[in-house]
Design an enzyme around this catalytic site. Structure first.
Site, PDB file in Angstrom:
ATOM      1  N   ALA A  29       0.832  -1.208   0.000  1.00 37.64           N
ATOM      2  CA  ALA A  29       0.000   0.000   0.000  1.00 37.64           C
ATOM      3  C   ALA A  29       0.862   1.250   0.000  1.00 37.64           C
ATOM      4  CB  ALA A  29      -0.920  -0.011   1.218  1.00 37.64           C
ATOM      5  N   GLY A  57       0.469  -5.768  -0.127  1.00 40.10           N
ATOM      6  CA  GLY A  57      -0.314  -5.763  -1.361  1.00 40.10           C
ATOM      7  C   GLY A  57       0.504  -6.096  -2.588  1.00 40.10           C
ATOM      8  N   GLU A 112       0.415  -9.767  -2.713  1.00 43.95           N
ATOM      9  CA  GLU A 112      -0.947 -10.187  -3.062  1.00 43.95           C
ATOM     10  C   GLU A 112      -1.210  -9.980  -4.556  1.00 43.95           C
ATOM     11  OE1 GLU A 112      -3.778  -9.646   0.744  1.00 43.95           O
ATOM     12  OE2 GLU A 112      -2.734  -7.804   0.172  1.00 43.95           O
ATOM     13  N   GLU A 123       1.356  -7.160   7.297  1.00 41.51           N
ATOM     14  CA  GLU A 123       0.234  -6.364   7.814  1.00 41.51           C
ATOM     15  C   GLU A 123       0.016  -6.547   9.313  1.00 41.51           C
ATOM     16  OE1 GLU A 123      -0.528  -6.860   3.414  1.00 41.51           O
ATOM     17  OE2 GLU A 123       0.231  -8.123   5.042  1.00 41.51           O
TER      18      GLU A 123
END
Length: 692
Positions: free
Chosen positions: A59, A100, A103, A123
């Site tokens: 992020a 992310g 991911e 996270e």
């Protein structure tokens, strides 16, 4: 974002420095690139790759708490588009694929990685869990056990370690983009549909048993943090009920965790640490001075610990003492500390000897003449500091930075002992200096901006969290802790005992209560400060119960007796009958009617004394922002991380309630110590917060 077609392969390059954070424009660029490639008959495959330092660090933190963070296309939308691409998508990973970023890569059909790439879903360190399918796809790519360990710990794993899993189809040899293009052309020749991680089974011989084992392990080490437990719950849901239900449950857990005070505290600490390095009137491009050679004056506990920070960073250190035996003891202690690390496997013998070789022990001030930075770590007495700084002023080269490790004294007066006050700064390390993360950087009235910028940059090199303080007695940390200790002593006088006070605040989450802390640091240190207070601020009232303890010769662990008794060779704090009797007698002498003091009152008086003094520090501009105060207490004073520091805790409780408690305690015995800071009253009246 860059889009280019090379021999039938669309190359989508993430380009959002410094680590290609997945901000809104980057997400939009990826989605548009995937759609463009799928609509181009000349494109047979796609490669996702990162520009610069990383594939993607996840992020974009600059968008946290802004509408852009959740604006479509979200990362979930982008991953779905990648996964549903009719043409094969290859993620080419170098350096970093975290959060992310990982991911996103898991949504691709194929993944290749450069050696040494750091792979993580961190996270949990922000009190969250992966929110874009990480808890569902990673177990299907690397196996249940490896994935669960990675997700719950949040620590990076090197790409080579995962080379034999389904996460990577290839570890690249040579140029990553060239390898990705070759792989993409081969993938384009394969018949579809191309593999999706979501369709893989989660493999483990005893998934239920392993998940229960993991749950028990997490319960033992993460009782104050809900995120690790939720990570396991989400993984378990995917194991038991399949990908889609696991994905929905993951999202539900993510949204719930975002609202928890623990996640808010961890995110506050994450941003607070980064914000601490930003100084309003010192631009990030301020030129810095070259620091290669360090001088340390004083080879005692603090001086030796300070020296180790620089030795660990590969910098040479000239260590000065006034007597040979003191110098020999200091060098021996440093070696002993390194040998203890070596025994634990944290340091090789070669590195140990390399670090020791960087020390030049000396009894001569002239040997400091070529040092770029000289740090004084001598006894906390202004006259002693004056002697040192006058000598340093004579021998230090032009442009050398002169730093004091003072914990309370007036840095401006220290700087005035030299003819170069612009070169003088405070570097207050915390004991043990080679372990504690906090460095209070004290900015004097005349400290040059480049000196401040240099020390802040150097702090990163020696892996310290540096927080800037203005000049006042005790700076940020010790000025606040003095009020904390005052309240603890008043409560002894009023009816509590040391073990009860320590137990209450430790249950709240402090690493150590005030009396165990004082015994560890040495009660004589606080005594010396109080004696100075009695001279300089005769109207400021203290309970003299701690003075009585010191008059008994009970200076703490180093004398085997302090607020507690200590057995030889052990550090267990044993309640002392002699101390209890001394406290009872003192209360009687003062005419204080002892009463039962509950744990709630103990915690409020200790914590709100910190908050109230912190508010005054903000009003005076000693600290630039509330998060700086919180970083001081999280990294230097054992404040519980899951509560985010005293100022964030006050925000959580509500400033109205804080002020109400302060006014209540002002009506009790010793109430003159309580007067709400103007900032507290202002925020209470406006429903405001210290941290915006």
């Amino acid at each position: 974002m860059d889009y280019a077609v090379r021999d039938g392969v669309a190359v989508i390059t993430l380009d959002n420095p410094p680590v290609n954070g997945l901000g809104h424009s980057t997400r939009l660029g990826i989605l548009e690139g995937v759609e463009r490639a799928n609509g181009d008959a000349n494109v047979r495959a796609l490669v996702l790759i990162g520009a610069g330092k990383a594939f993607s660090g996840g992020a974009d933190i600059t968008e946290f708490n802004t509408p852009k963070a959740t604006q479509e296309p979200t990362l979930m939308t982008v991953i779905e588009a990648v996964e549903e691409s009719a043409k094969p998508v290859i993620a080419a990973i170098h350096a970093v694929a975290m959060g992310g970023g990982l991911e996103l890569a898991l949504g691709a059909h194929y993944r290749i990685a450069a050696p040494g790439a750091q792979i993580a879903l961190p996270e949990v360190k922000l009190g969250l869990l992966p929110g874009a399918g990480g808890t569902q796809r990673l177990p299907r790519a690397v196996g249940l056990e490896t994935a669960l360990n990675m997700i719950v710990a949040g620590a990076p794993v090197l790409s080579e370690t995962l080379a034999q899993t389904a996460l990577f189809d290839e570890i690249a040899d040579g140029d990553l983009l060239d390898a990705a293009l070759r792989f993409a052309r081969r993938a384009a020749d394969r018949e579809g549909p191309h593999p999706k991680v979501r369709n893989r089974p989660i493999e483990h011989p005893n998934a239920e048993g392993f998940i229960q084992f993991a749950r028990n392990s997490v319960a033992a080490v993460a009782k104050h943090f809900p995120a690790p437990h939720k990570c396991i719950d989400a993984i378990e849901k995917g194991v038991q009920e399949g990908f889609e239900r696991g994905l929905a449950f993951e999202r539900e857990c993510f949204l719930a965790l975002v609202q928890t005070p623990e996640s808010r505290a961890l995110r506050h600490a994450f941003f607070g640490e980064r914000a601490a390095g930003k100084i309003a009137d010192v631009p990030s491009n301020t030129p810095v001075r070259k620091i290669e050679r360090i001088g340390v004056v004083g080879a005692g506990t603090m001086g030796g610990g300070i020296a180790m920070n620089f030795l660990n960073a590969g910098l040479s250190v000239v260590l000065l003492e006034t007597k040979q035996d003191a110098l020999d003891r200091g060098i021996a202690t440093i070696r002993r500390n390194y040998e203890a690390q070596a025994k634990k496997g944290k340091l090789t013998q070669d590195k140990l000897e390399a670090r020791m070789a960087l020390i030049q022990p000396t009894l001569a001030y002239d040997d400091l003449a070529h040092a770029d930075l000289i740090i004084e770590a001598v006894f906390e007495e202004l006259g002693v500091k004056e002697q040192v700084f006058r000598q340093l002023d004579e021998i230090a080269k032009p442009g050398a930075i002169l730093a004091s490790n003072t914990s309370t004294l007036d840095l401006n007066r220290i700087a005035a002992f030299t003819r170069r006050p612009d070169d003088v700064i405070g570097m207050h390390f915390f004991s043990p200096a080679n372990v504690m993360k906090l460095l209070e950087v004290v900015r004097g009235e005349k400290t040059a901006k480049d000196v401040l910028a240099t020390v802040m940059q150097l702090a990163k090199k020696i892996r310290k969290t540096a927080v800037v303080s203005g000049v006042c007695d005790g700076f940020i940390g010790n000025r606040m802790v003095e009020q904390y200790i005052r309240q603890a002593l008043f409560m002894l006088e009023e009816g509590a005992l040391p073990a009860q006070i320590d137990r209450a605040i430790e249950k709240f989450g402090f690493a150590m209560g005030p009396f165990r802390m004082s015994d560890l640091a040495g009660n004589d240190i606080g005594w010396a400060i109080r004696k100075r207070r009695y001279r300089e601020q005769p109207d400021l009232r203290y309970s003299r119960v701690a003075d009585r303890l010191c008059e008994m010769g009970r200076f703490g662990q180093k004398t085997g007796a302090g607020w507690y008794d200590y057995e030889p060779g052990r550090r267990d704090a044993l309640p002392s009958k002699a101390v209890d009797e001394m406290i009872f007698a003192y209360s009687q002498e003062q005419g204080a009617a002892r009463r039962r003091i509950g744990d709630e009152e103990i915690v409020e008086r200790l914590v709100f004394s910190l908050v109230n003094e912190g508010a005054k520090i903000l009003e005076e501009g000693i600290a630039a922002k509330a998060s700086d105060i919180d970083m001081v207490y999280l990294t230097g004073y054992g404040f519980p991380l899951w509560r985010g520091g005293p100022m964030l805790y006050a925000d959580t409780v509500g400033l109205y309630n804080v002020e109400r408690a302060i006014r209540k305690y002002a009506q009790q015995p010793n109430g003159e110590a309580w007067q709400p800071a103007a900032r507290v009253s202002e925020l209470a009246a406006s429903a405001g917060r210290f941290n915006g």
